[in-house]
Write a protein that holds these residues in place. Structure first.
Motif, PDB file in Angstrom:
ATOM      1  N   ASP A 114       0.727  -1.240  -0.051  1.00  0.00           N
ATOM      2  CA  ASP A 114      -0.096  -0.014   0.104  1.00  0.00           C
ATOM      3  C   ASP A 114       0.967   1.197  -0.130  1.00  0.00           C
ATOM      4  OD1 ASP A 114      -2.226  -1.191  -0.166  1.00  0.00           O
ATOM      5  OD2 ASP A 114      -2.889  -0.913   1.957  1.00  0.00           O
ATOM      6  N   ARG A 172       1.360   2.372  -3.355  1.00  0.00           N
ATOM      7  CA  ARG A 172       0.230   2.805  -3.899  1.00  0.00           C
ATOM      8  C   ARG A 172      -0.104   3.931  -3.434  1.00  0.00           C
ATOM      9  NH1 ARG A 172      -4.077   0.613  -7.278  1.00  0.00           N
ATOM     10  NH2 ARG A 172      -3.721  -1.441  -7.353  1.00  0.00           N
ATOM     11  N   PRO A 205      -1.083  10.341  -5.891  1.00  0.00           N
ATOM     12  CA  PRO A 205      -2.497   9.810  -6.617  1.00  0.00           C
ATOM     13  C   PRO A 205      -2.461   9.027  -7.917  1.00  0.00           C
ATOM     14  CG  PRO A 205      -2.226  12.097  -6.078  1.00  0.00           C
ATOM     15  CD  PRO A 205      -1.078  11.764  -6.168  1.00  0.00           C
ATOM     16  N   TYR A 206      -3.280   8.237  -8.053  1.00  0.00           N
ATOM     17  CA  TYR A 206      -3.524   7.456  -9.221  1.00  0.00           C
ATOM     18  C   TYR A 206      -3.504   8.373 -10.417  1.00  0.00           C
ATOM     19  CZ  TYR A 206      -4.779   3.544 -11.959  1.00  0.00           C
ATOM     20  OH  TYR A 206      -4.725   2.378 -12.952  1.00  0.00           O
ATOM     21  N   LYS A 207      -4.321   9.560 -10.474  1.00  0.00           N
ATOM     22  CA  LYS A 207      -4.388  10.407 -11.428  1.00  0.00           C
ATOM     23  C   LYS A 207      -3.981  11.710 -10.883  1.00  0.00           C
ATOM     24  CE  LYS A 207      -8.106   8.561 -14.324  1.00  0.00           C
ATOM     25  NZ  LYS A 207      -7.005   8.143 -15.251  1.00  0.00           N
ATOM     26  N   CYS A 241      -1.737  -0.282 -11.411  1.00  0.00           N
ATOM     27  CA  CYS A 241      -2.011  -1.593 -11.839  1.00  0.00           C
ATOM     28  C   CYS A 241      -1.041  -2.370 -12.835  1.00  0.00           C
ATOM     29  CB  CYS A 241      -3.517  -1.624 -12.437  1.00  0.00           C
ATOM     30  SG  CYS A 241      -4.782  -0.763 -11.386  1.00  0.00           S
ATOM     31  N   LYS A 262       1.007  -5.747 -12.026  1.00  0.00           N
ATOM     32  CA  LYS A 262       0.866  -7.083 -12.913  1.00  0.00           C
ATOM     33  C   LYS A 262       2.097  -7.384 -13.279  1.00  0.00           C
ATOM     34  CE  LYS A 262      -2.127  -9.527 -15.861  1.00  0.00           C
ATOM     35  NZ  LYS A 262      -3.384  -9.797 -15.477  1.00  0.00           N
ATOM     36  N   ALA A 316      -4.214  -2.540 -21.691  1.00  0.00           N
ATOM     37  CA  ALA A 316      -5.753  -1.927 -21.660  1.00  0.00           C
ATOM     38  C   ALA A 316      -6.403  -2.849 -20.600  1.00  0.00           C
ATOM     39  CB  ALA A 316      -6.492  -2.590 -22.903  1.00  0.00           C
ATOM     40  N   ARG A 317      -5.890  -4.030 -20.261  1.00  0.00           N
ATOM     41  CA  ARG A 317      -6.571  -4.965 -19.125  1.00  0.00           C
ATOM     42  C   ARG A 317      -6.139  -4.572 -17.921  1.00  0.00           C
ATOM     43  NH1 ARG A 317      -6.320 -11.036 -21.964  1.00  0.00           N
ATOM     44  NH2 ARG A 317      -7.370 -10.544 -23.949  1.00  0.00           N
ATOM     45  N   CYS A 318      -4.881  -3.894 -17.838  1.00  0.00           N
ATOM     46  CA  CYS A 318      -4.583  -3.299 -16.504  1.00  0.00           C
ATOM     47  C   CYS A 318      -5.128  -2.091 -15.949  1.00  0.00           C
ATOM     48  CB  CYS A 318      -3.107  -3.285 -16.624  1.00  0.00           C
ATOM     49  SG  CYS A 318      -2.241  -4.805 -16.568  1.00  0.00           S
ATOM     50  N   GLU A 319      -5.100  -1.227 -17.140  1.00  0.00           N
ATOM     51  CA  GLU A 319      -5.396   0.249 -16.766  1.00  0.00           C
ATOM     52  C   GLU A 319      -6.698   0.571 -17.313  1.00  0.00           C
ATOM     53  OE1 GLU A 319      -3.481   2.599 -15.278  1.00  0.00           O
ATOM     54  OE2 GLU A 319      -2.338   0.764 -14.564  1.00  0.00           O
ATOM     55  N   GLY A 320      -7.609  -0.130 -17.925  1.00  0.00           N
ATOM     56  CA  GLY A 320      -8.572   0.102 -18.410  1.00  0.00           C
ATOM     57  C   GLY A 320      -9.005   1.385 -19.384  1.00  0.00           C
ATOM     58  N   ILE A 321      -7.964   1.351 -20.048  1.00  0.00           N
ATOM     59  CA  ILE A 321      -7.933   2.284 -21.409  1.00  0.00           C
ATOM     60  C   ILE A 321      -7.614   1.488 -22.613  1.00  0.00           C
ATOM     61  CG2 ILE A 321      -6.792   4.384 -22.691  1.00  0.00           C
ATOM     62  CD1 ILE A 321      -6.547   5.678 -19.663  1.00  0.00           C
TER      63      ILE A 321
END
Lengths: 460, 460
Positions: free
Chosen positions: B3, B6, B10-12, B95, B99, B382-387
């Motif tokens: 953590d 992480r 921030p993530y973004k 993410c 991975k 794409a599968r990790c980051e959703g874009i």
């Protein structure tokens, strides 16, 4: 426009990750009249949670039946996923206001900044997480044009969960792009009806040339889940637990407005199954239910599928195949086939039981709008704000523009909040028809609706 | 992943609107060896600004020739437009790192959060603004797959400027979706070659069945602009003033990293004409040029169109039709036709003169990667980051993954910054070929390149 007005608030209000809600809000906890329970079509009795265990994940069922817990903690893993695309921006539509010359202050909560292109991801990741958490291998679902299927495939890819999507055959063949997004995210996509399930084989034997329907795809997805060890079925709208997950939209909207001391007068969203609108308005309606505040809430639906404005508040099947439980909702009848409408996500004959009860109790109003006017509003919005809106979302835009124009006449500085559920990036066939001036505005006749109402099941 | 990791940042990382740069940065001001001047193909002499006046807007020409001014103020109207989609997020790829199991820290600057789906809008609005400011009626341009044309149509819609796009006929017919986005934003889109221009009619007479080419579309757009009162031609990449506008990408990236005290080790971007990469790296290269800092900068290009890694540093035409000025750049020859490659934006035979000079002087390295590996990287991301990344952007992702894997072996905690130029939402035909395992990895032979080099114009 004066610079003063443009400097009221930032163009986009982004909450920080710390400000992202840690709890979903369950509006049922504050409803005096709770939404009517699901009913078993065989017995006519309310469904028991255990009857749904073979179909849905346990946590989803618990949430479905929980009318009392107001705040439900969002698991940390889901919040981490949310951070990939949330908090989503609340945008002040300065350019739109300027173009309209309206004193109204228009905001839109934009849920399209993710690859699924819509709010569907908010519930997809929650349902996939519960499936993973319960040790399941995978989930099944149906999809029409593919918005929900895309969202679910993204969530499953993230969690290494198998994702089996039954896609209505005509969409599978004619709208291959979302299908390819799903495949890229590792989902198996099967055109429905298929030879994979007994119900699919039966339908194909009876109707060899059929191009499928959502009702048929639901039946196949449910059969697939219940006949394979370690699989459950998930649904992207209508149900109470889906609205619970979507409350993140409204909670963020409220937090962003509160941050700048802005109180909305009008909140407007499109309504198909109701998950987006339900999520957007939940915390605001909660204040109305508790007598703390008042808002004008407007649900907008297509004139071609007018569940609220012309439907009956009655028990009905959620699916065309009549295999799901009965829900009490505003409905056009499960046999009603809406005329072709490019807002695919709004072509559902029924409506969320929560929203149906709230509407019945006078907490919201509804308007039905014709398709061409919706696309005119969409084009106007796109040219000002630089976002090509989804046809679904554009229903809300249409009514927001109407209200902003009224403000121009009256001089009222109303604050209008639009639920902008997604982008139209995968809806260009619809935009092409609009650009070519060949859009259809069919509205069902009273006779058609009466014929459909006559087939409503007799419950109570 | 712990953590602790992480929670680094921030993530973004969203900058506030106040933190958005108010000046573009012109890297030429810090270059000891300036990019070579454009040359008039007729005279062999350097172009004079006034020779370009019939073609380009005056302000664009001034910026094109200005090698001295380091900071150029961004007009307020452009900054207001930028606020509709900027500052764009700098995302920490937690993410993806998890991975990969890499100690590397990966960031990506995402330019796809707007309807055009790419960074092209940054220069489109600037060029459209200058045209409007100079009292012009409209602008013309060419577009291949449609990314640049879409961006320009959005900018013109916002400014009520006429927008005339010549779209390569094969794309116009086979890729109708971006065409419809442009039409929705009010642009006129003409399949090229067309009967609208003399050059189009000539080409159609000589080659009745041709499906067009970018070179032909450029010729038509230039003729259209120069033969109509109040019109100018605009270009979306390669030129110095386009890189200037795109410096907003790098300036925001640097500001966001500085905010959290992060210094990148590697900056990686895809290179077609060079506008995105040039914009991303400008402020970092500026520090290198001034001797303040050092970075590893990697340009990634398709193996099918390897301008940097296999091209010549020489004067060449920018267009296939040989009507534009000559530019000194890394080039495969204006006659070189790259094999079909789905990263359409990278299929240009030449490269920005600024980047060419920087590469020649050792400030950056270049790698060429085959198409299938690029899409494997895209799918993984794409599968990790959703874009769903654009095929162009995925070239940078491929090399970033390679570098992150090296860090896993060596244990180095390198900071890697990726220029994620856009989404693949309109590139699903390419993804489908990848999903179906039928992607082509053709690489030009030495003989092909030698034949093309033999036709380079003789200058200096």
């Amino acid at each position: 426009m004066t610079d003063t007005k443009r400097n009221d608030v930032p163009y986009k209000i982004y909450l920080s990750e710390e400000e992202m809600p840690k709890y979903w809000y369950n509006v049922r906890a504050d409803m005096k009249t709770k939404p009517a329970p699901l009913v078993n079509p065989g017995t006519g009795e309310p469904m028991k949670p255990e009857e749904l265990l073979p179909v849905f994940c346990k946590e989803a069922i618990d949430q479905e039946f929980d009318n009392d817990t107001a705040y439900v903690e969002i698991p940390e893993d889901i919040r981490n996923f949310y951070k990939m695309y949330r908090p989503s921006p609340l945008t002040r539509a300065y350019c739109l206001e300027e173009k309209l010359g309206t004193p109204a202050k228009i905001y839109y909560k934009f849920e399209g900044n993710n690859t699924s292109g819509s709010h569907k991801l908010n519930s997809a990741i929650a349902q996939a997480y519960y499936a993973k958490h319960e040790g399941l291998k995978g989930v099944t679902t149906e999809t029409g044009a593919g918005q929900w299927g895309t969202a679910l495939s993204m969530a499953c890819a993230y969690l290494d969960l198998d994702c089996r999507v039954y896609m209505v055959k005509v969409s599978y063949e004619q709208k291959p792009f979302r299908r390819e997004v799903m495949r890229t995210f590792g989902a198996s996509v099967t055109p429905s009806p298929s030879m994979e399930t007994a119900v699919g084989r039966k339908i194909l034997a009876e109707h060899p040339g059929t191009t499928g329907s959502l009702g048929c795809a639901i039946s196949e997805a449910v059969e697939d889940a219940t006949s394979h060890e370690g699989y459950r079925y998930v649904l992207g709208s209508v149900l109470n637990h889906v609205l619970l997950h979507q409350s993140i939209i409204g909670l963020e909207t409220k937090a962003a407005l509160d941050k700048y001391g802005v109180k909305p007068d009008i909140i407007v969203g499109c309504a198909g199954g109701g998950s987006n609108l339900g999520g957007l308005i939940s915390p605001f309606v909660g204040e109305m239910l508790r007598g703390e505040n008042d808002y004008q809430i407007i649900a907008v639906e297509p004139a071609s599928c007018p569940s609220f404005t012309r439907g009956k508040f009655a028990y009905d099947f959620c699916d065309t195949g009549n295999i799901c439980p009965l829900a009490k909702m505003y409905t056009l009848g499960a046999d009603f086939i809406p005329a072709p409408n490019h807002a695919g996500g709004l072509r559902f004959h029924g409506m969320s039981p929560i929203l149906s009860q709230l509407y019945h109790d006078g907490y919201m109003e509804a308007r039905a709008v014709p398709q061409t006017e919706v696309f005119e509003a969409a084009e106007y919005f796109a040219r000002c704000e630089g976002i090509l809106p989804a046809p679904e979302s554009s229903h809300a835009i249409k009514v927001a523009l109407d209200e902003a124009k009224k403000c121009k006449e009256t001089g009222e500085e109303k604050v209008i909040v639009i639920g902008l559920t997604g982008t139209g990036n995968f809806d260009l066939v619809a935009y092409q028809k609009f650009n070519d001036g060949i859009m259809d505005d069919y509205v069902p006749t009273d006779g058609e609706l009466e014929a459909s109402f006559a087939k409503l099941p007799k419950v109570e």
